[in-house]
Design an enzyme around this catalytic site. Structure first.
Site, short mmCIF file in Angstrom:
data_model
loop_
_atom_site.label_atom_id
_atom_site.label_comp_id
_atom_site.label_asym_id
_atom_site.label_seq_id
_atom_site.Cartn_x
_atom_site.Cartn_y
_atom_site.Cartn_z
CG HIS A 113 25.82 7.78 -25.92
ND1 HIS A 113 25.93 9.14 -26.07
CD2 HIS A 113 26.80 7.42 -25.05
CE1 HIS A 113 26.91 9.58 -25.30
NE2 HIS A 113 27.46 8.56 -24.68
CD GLU A 146 23.75 13.01 -23.14
OE1 GLU A 146 24.15 12.14 -22.35
OE2 GLU A 146 22.59 13.42 -23.17
CG ASP A 194 -0.21 -0.14 2.51
OD1 ASP A 194 1.02 -0.33 2.47
OD2 ASP A 194 -0.85 -0.07 3.57
CG HIS A 204 15.93 11.10 -22.50
ND1 HIS A 204 16.19 9.76 -22.43
CD2 HIS A 204 17.06 11.71 -22.08
CE1 HIS A 204 17.43 9.57 -21.98
NE2 HIS A 204 17.97 10.74 -21.75
CG HIS A 222 18.73 13.95 -24.43
ND1 HIS A 222 18.15 14.70 -23.45
CD2 HIS A 222 19.82 13.37 -23.84
CE1 HIS A 222 18.84 14.58 -22.32
NE2 HIS A 222 19.87 13.79 -22.53
CG ASP A 269 20.94 14.96 -18.58
OD1 ASP A 269 21.72 14.41 -17.79
OD2 ASP A 269 20.53 14.44 -19.64
CD GLU A 289 24.00 15.01 -20.22
OE1 GLU A 289 24.32 14.24 -19.29
OE2 GLU A 289 22.93 14.94 -20.84
CE1 TYR A 304 30.50 6.76 -21.59
CE2 TYR A 304 30.18 6.72 -23.97
CZ TYR A 304 29.94 7.31 -22.74
OH TYR A 304 29.16 8.43 -22.65
CG ASP A 363 24.33 11.52 -16.77
OD1 ASP A 363 23.63 12.53 -16.53
OD2 ASP A 363 24.25 10.88 -17.84
CG HIS A 368 21.17 4.21 -19.30
ND1 HIS A 368 20.17 3.93 -20.18
CD2 HIS A 368 21.59 5.46 -19.62
CE1 HIS A 368 19.99 4.96 -21.00
NE2 HIS A 368 20.84 5.89 -20.68
NE ARG A 421 27.01 10.44 -20.02
CZ ARG A 421 27.02 9.21 -19.55
NH1 ARG A 421 27.64 8.24 -20.23
NH2 ARG A 421 26.42 8.90 -18.41
N1 GLY Z 1 21.04 11.16 -17.93
C1 GLY Z 1 20.55 10.59 -19.10
C2 GLY Z 1 21.16 11.20 -20.26
O1 GLY Z 1 22.20 11.80 -20.16
O2 GLY Z 1 20.62 11.16 -21.32
MN MN Z 2 22.82 12.86 -18.44
MN MN Z 3 21.52 13.57 -21.25
#
Ligand code: GLY
Ligand code: MN
Ligand code: MN
Length: 474
Positions: A382, A417, A69, A393, A386, A303, A441, A421, A292, A275, A439
């Protein structure tokens, strides 16, 4: 992920002071409730002007069970919020542009002193009209009995399948089907089911000044969180402790602020998992830490990714990889300007990364050919950008129906970003590079004459990053 749960921490990160400015923002940045109904009304009018003889039905997000619950904290559906500002679950909005006096109807959970004692206040039918500007409001229990009449005059039903998880879908499909048999004689009832995303995605792509103000706050808040973890992230600290520090920094800013998604805190080779959210390894000497994380202010997201050396200094191989990713970030950002195709940033950043892969000895050959054969995907798999907004996103097509990228316009906000890797294992990979994941971003606004980076309150230059990391140790 290789590490088991380690022994008790020897070095704890210092918890953040209340974020700078938190006190004066505590009320104002309870931004959702402090915004009047006008901004939402203006959006509804723009949306309704585009649906002509149609009727739109939008459902609040479903409540999701965490266990038994206990629910996962409720988060309103972004499209529903964008057009209504209404924060409660159990609500449905109906927009009927053909009906001059009743263009906006809200079905809501009615006032109920007993339920409100247990689960919190409700706006109720009165509040839906007074505070949210509904022309008419009814208890949600009356939805079925009233919806048919609201839909009847429309030629099309604008409704997003699956927006509430499914229950509304059955209701809407039954209504649409029900109009079929009598339509030839009655001449009434919508023929088409159309996705409001077709219009809303485009509206949401261009941020209004009020939205941008919240996005700037979200970006600055995320930057503060990143600086806090650069200071606290040293050998011996658990990845989860840095996540807690981010959560605390973001949440303490205002009554409605928080994290825009579960933070990724990846040390050493965990940084190569895109991820990675397990966040259960303890940081070791010489590690890089990829963080991130984004904040959410008044429902708007930021982000940011930064990668920093846990020991305060990058090793030579780490720095070599970092410099390439940084150049890719700058090339991607440089490509952001009105009129540029929406894939320009990816192409620019990817080119720099591929050339860097050759310099590092990860790939050999002609960059064009390596791109054509997608050899780079072993180290960069990737996309570079975005959209960003109410959702991390954010919705919106990157490509038009002719297959060509859409064109950037002022008011769009996107991430840049790039990353490299490098797998932990691989005989063909230079030993000193194995397991390095980096990375970077930033969040970038398209302006009239170029772009504005929203997230540079946290440095990205490696010397500045080292300085912040080391300051904390002195
Ligand atoms: N944190 C998810 C991305 O960078 O798209
Ligand atoms: Mn991110
Ligand atoms: Mn991102």
């Amino acid at each position: 992920m290789t590490e088991a749960m380690p022994a008790a921490a020897s070095t704890q990160p210092t918890f953040a002071e209340p974020a700078e400015g938190a006190v004066e923002h505590a009320e104002a940045a309870d931004a959702v409730r402090s915004r009047g109904p006008e901004e939402f009304r203006a959006r509804r009018e723009r949306f309704m002007a585009s649906i002509g003889e149609g009727v739109a039905v939008l459902a609040a997000a479903p409540e999701l069970v965490k266990s038994r619950d206990t629910d996962i904290p409720f988060r309103q559906n972004s499209d529903f919020f964008y057009l209504t500002g209404f924060l409660e679950p159990g609500a449905v909005a109906v927009l009927t542009p053909h009906d001059g006096a009743h263009r906006f109807t809200l079905f809501v959970r009615p006032r109920d002193p007993e339920r409100e004692t247990w689960n919190g206040r409700r706006a109720g039918v009165e509040g839906a009209m007074q505070a949210y500007g509904a022309d008419a409001a009814y208890p949600i229990e009356e939805l079925d009995s009233r919806l048919k009449a609201l839909l009847e005059p429309a030629d099309a039903l604008w409704y997003a399948l699956r927006a509430d998880g499914g229950e509304m879908d059955r209701r809407m499909l039954a209504l649409l089907t029900g109009f079929r048999a009598p339509r030839p004689r009655a001449g009434k009832g919508p023929w088409d089911l159309r996705d409001p995303g077709q219009l809303l995605d485009r509206m949401r792509l261009i941020k209004e000044p009020g939205e941008l103000a919240l996005m700037r706050e979200a970006a600055e808040l995320a930057a503060r969180g990143h600086i806090a973890v650069m200071r606290a992230g040293r050998p011996g600290v658990g990845e989860w402790e840095l996540q807690a520090l981010l959560d605390q920094t973001f949440r303490s800013y205002s009554a409605t602020s928080g994290t825009s998604f579960p933070a990724i805190v990846g040390s050493a080779a965990n940084a190569t998992v895109l991820h990675y959210v397990t966040n259960d390894r303890r940081i070791e000497e010489g590690d890089l830490v990829l963080v991130d994380a984004g904040a959410d202010v008044g429902f708007y997201c930021s982000d940011i990714t930064r990668t920093f050396p846990a020991s305060g200094r990058f090793s030579a191989p780490q720095r070599a990889v970092y410099d390439i990713v940084l150049r890719a970030l700058e090339a991607g950002i440089e490509a952001v300007r009105p009129g540029a195709p929406a894939n320009a940033m990816h192409l620019a950043a990817r080119r720099v990364l591929v050339e860097g892969m050759i310099t590092l000895g990860l790939l050999e050959g002609d960059p064009e050919k390596l791109i054509e054969e997608e050899k780079f995907k072993r180290f960069f798999m990737h996309n570079t950008s975005h959209w960003l907004g109410l959702d991390v996103h954010d919705p919106g097509s990157y490509t038009a129906r002719d297959g060509e990228p859409i064109v950037l316009q002022p008011g769009m906000v996107l991430t840049i970003e790039p990353g490299l890797y490098i797998p932990e294992h691989g005989d063909d990979i230079p030993a000193e590079l194995r397991g390095i994941g980096i990375r970077l971003e930033d969040d970038v606004l398209v302006t009239e004459d170029g772009h504005e980076i929203l997230t540079r309150a946290v440095p990205v230059d490696p010397d500045d990053v080292e300085r912040i990391c080391s300051e904390a140790r002195s």
